[in-house]
Design an enzyme around this catalytic site. Structure first.
Site, PDB file in Angstrom:
ATOM      1  N   GLY A 262       0.947  -1.111  -0.881  1.00  0.00           N
ATOM      2  CA  GLY A 262       2.108   0.107  -0.623  1.00  0.00           C
ATOM      3  C   GLY A 262       3.164  -0.272   0.269  1.00  0.00           C
ATOM      4  N   GLY A 264       5.845   1.132   3.622  1.00  0.00           N
ATOM      5  CA  GLY A 264       6.163   2.481   4.437  1.00  0.00           C
ATOM      6  C   GLY A 264       6.634   1.856   5.648  1.00  0.00           C
ATOM      7  CG  PHE A 266       9.033  -0.067  11.097  1.00  0.00           C
ATOM      8  CD1 PHE A 266      10.393   0.045  11.316  1.00  0.00           C
ATOM      9  CD2 PHE A 266       8.309   0.209  11.988  1.00  0.00           C
ATOM     10  CE1 PHE A 266      10.639   1.058  12.145  1.00  0.00           C
ATOM     11  CE2 PHE A 266       8.395   1.032  12.895  1.00  0.00           C
ATOM     12  CZ  PHE A 266       9.819   1.408  12.946  1.00  0.00           C
ATOM     13  N   GLY A 267       7.956  -1.655   6.754  1.00  0.00           N
ATOM     14  CA  GLY A 267       7.556  -3.062   5.810  1.00  0.00           C
ATOM     15  C   GLY A 267       6.733  -2.573   4.581  1.00  0.00           C
ATOM     16  CB  VAL A 269       0.357  -2.669   3.135  1.00  0.00           C
ATOM     17  CG1 VAL A 269      -1.072  -3.098   3.342  1.00  0.00           C
ATOM     18  CG2 VAL A 269       0.775  -1.894   4.432  1.00  0.00           C
ATOM     19  CE  LYS A 285       1.420  -1.403   9.923  1.00  0.00           C
ATOM     20  NZ  LYS A 285       0.890  -0.261  10.736  1.00  0.00           N
ATOM     21  CG  ASP A 385       0.402   9.632  13.627  1.00  0.00           C
ATOM     22  OD1 ASP A 385       1.077  10.494  13.321  1.00  0.00           O
ATOM     23  OD2 ASP A 385       1.084   8.399  12.894  1.00  0.00           O
TER      24      ASP A 385
END
Length: 589
Positions: A262, A264, A266-267, A269, A285, A385
């Site tokens: 995936g 998302g 800043f970069g 995975v 990641k 979060d």
């Protein structure tokens, strides 16, 4: 802000400008800041003692509503600069210098840098002593304060019962005194301390704060290892297994990327395997240094790495190492192939909404999250979060928290405004946003609500592209309470559990007395749920993810490539307000 009529279009288009005739004159206005009058809906009626406009002042946003007097009124207006000075939460300029000082204190080596920074932020302040001034005297009453020498120096000595000096030392910058009396809970000074010939300036830390840290001094009896040994400190704080994993970090060149899992933030995975270990899979990641700096998120990334490296819980994604090259930083973490709970709710809603007995699936996942939060809170870490997307499922179907980018050590209160609006607790939204780990229990209530009903507790009133508008609408909804009939009557225990978590006042919220209070809720006592079996991972999960296969495109994209700016921007759906002045942030990787 007022009501006017468009007289002329200067620059056409949604990003253009127009001339608007207002009652007080005609002026130029941006189209994106205007809306038709007929779209305006009354939000609330303000009375004596209530205020408006504080969000736009604090965060430099446009006004989110039009305020109109309905009767003769007296309104007190506070100028922008005065308001910012009184209510804006600013870090004291000397805090960075204090953090640097605490980095030089060997006694604090068991702490990661973000913990030392939190200690500095909560310092009592500085204390100066004139040359030759007595700081404390052996045998006399002393305050429970810890002193760290910042400038100058002092002489420390201890006398035996016959009055002979049996110990003496000269202390300089980075040296400290007072910790033994604090940890051994002694009110009488064991030593005499006198400022040196040039005087002394010390950073002063409250002893109660110091006692909450995983530190030890010679002679202290503790529950976490042999007194006075460095190994016991590291093993307690990180966990022995986690400490060993960091020590035996997997070499970066031995990792082989197999597929893209995936993108998302800043970069990207990646699914990875270690060469010569094809049966063990990891998630790698990858974070772009450029985008991290552009978003002022250096501290956030470093803190996530620090906290992940200390985790050793079956209900939190495990960390195996970090790396960096000229463009990216990397974190190697545990693979959770079952996806996240939001994906489960969307693709297989029957697991959560048609389970038997009703609510048992949500109870299982709430139990996993509660154990993860308990582990974090015991270490004075606020997660901040929690949401469905951040709860992953492993191959067996057990839930694990991931993405600790917003987690931080909180010794008293912190004042950052961040998170996903629908899950943010009232105290985090209300200026000056003072909050602690109690925001996680509020978010657990929202999480439970969504899993049991399939929807969020409150309507964000169409402010999807305006986080501040969401906050304003959601905060107003909190005071009105939960909607009636949001769960069927058969789930009255689950409903009571959610209501106890979604309490506006943190001191009255379920969890205010610790995670054990949450675990003793009547909802968890119903059915066949068992905390002992869940902790031992012997409780059958409500859903077991099928084996994962990857498409040819996902495998082809696993080759190193630069991350897409568009994909990163689209996936960044959080409200994050924080700045950093760290220049060498990547050094920790």
């Amino acid at each position: 802000m007022g009501v006017g009529k468009v007289k002329e279009v200067l620059v056409p288009g949604p990003q253009g400008t127009v001339m608007v005739e207002f009652p007080d004159g005609t002026r130029e206005a941006k189209v994106q800041l205007l809306r038709p009058v007929e779209d305006a809906q009354p939000l609330c009626r303000l009375s004596a003692g209530e205020c408006f406009g504080e969000l736009s002042l604090l965060y430099n946003t446009r006004h989110l509503a039009t305020c109109k007097s309905v009767e003769p009124s007296v309104v007190y207006a506070v100028p922008y600069q005065v308001f910012k000075q009184c209510f804006g939460k600013r870090e004291r300029p000397q805090v960075q210098a204090w953090i640097k000082l605490l980095d030089e204190v060997n006694f604090l080596n068991p702490l990661v840098r973000s913990e030392r920074a939190e200690v500095a932020r909560n310092a009592v302040g500085q204390m100066s002593f004139k040359p030759g001034e007595w700081v404390m005297t052996q045998g006399e009453m002393t305050e429970q304060l810890w002193f760290v020498v910042e400038k100058g120096g002092c002489n420390m000595m201890r006398k035996d019962s016959a009055g002979q000096v049996e110990f003496s030392a000269e202390l300089r910058r980075g040296h400290h005194f007072g910790e033994r009396a604090i940890f051994l809970q002694q009110r009488v000074a064991e030593v005499t301390v006198q400022a040196g010939p040039k005087g002394m300036c010390c950073l002063v830390i409250d002893g109660e704060l110091l006692r909450h840290l995983p530190l030890n001094v010679e002679g202290q009896e503790t529950d976490f290892g042999v007194p006075g040994t460095r190994a016991s400190l590291v093993d307690y704080h990180r966990g022995a297994a986690a400490a060993q994993r960091v020590k035996d970090e997997i070499p970066f060149e031995e990792l082989e990327r197999r597929a893209v899992l995936g993108e998302g933030g800043f970069g990207a995975v990646y699914l990875c395997q270690r060469r010569n270990e094809p049966d063990v899979e990891y998630a790698l990641k990858r974070l772009s240094k450029g985008y991290i700096v552009q978003a002022n998120a250096e501290k956030q990334v470093c803190a996530e790495r620090d906290i992940l490296s200390m985790m050793d819980s079956d209900f939190i994604i495990r960390f195996f190492g970090s790396y960096q090259d000229s463009e990216y930083v990397y974190m190697l973490i545990e693979l959770a192939p079952g996806g996240h709970l939001f994906q489960l709710l969307c693709d297989k809603p029957q697991v959560l909404l048609s389970d038997r007995p009703r609510g048992s699936a949500a109870m299982f996942y709430c139990g996993c999250v509660t154990l993860a939060l308990e582990y974090l809170h015991e270490r004075r870490i606020a997660y901040r979060d929690l949401k469905l997307e951040n709860v992953l499922l492993d191959s067996r179907g057990y839930a694990k928290l991931c993405d600790l980018g917003f987690a931080r050590f909180v010794l008293s209160k912190t004042h950052t405004l961040l998170g996903t609006p629908e899950y943010m607790a009232p105290e985090m939204i209300d200026p000056p946003h003072a909050h602690n780990h109690m925001v996680d229990w509020w978010a657990l209530g929202v999480l439970a609500f969504e899993m049991l009903s399939g929807q969020a507790p409150w309507d964000s009133m169409g402010y999807d592209d305006n986080p501040m508008g969401q906050l304003l609408a959601l905060r107003e909804s909190f005071n009105q309470g939960l909607p009636d009939g949001f769960l069927p009557a058969a789930l009255h225990l689950a409903k009571h559990f959610i209501k106890q978590l979604l309490v506006v006042t943190p001191a009255r919220r379920l969890g205010a007395n610790g995670a054990e209070e949450v675990k003793k809720s009547g909802w968890f006592k119903s059915g066949t749920f068992s905390w002992d079996q869940l902790t031992a991972r012997k409780l059958p999960p409500p859903y077991t993810p099928p084996p994962v296969t990857y498409s040819e495109e996902e495998i082809a994209n696993a080759k190193p490539a630069k991350a897409s700016r568009e994909s990163m921007a689209e996936s960044r759906n959080k409200l994050f307000v924080q700045s950093t002045t760290t220049d060498d942030w990547a050094a920790d990787f």
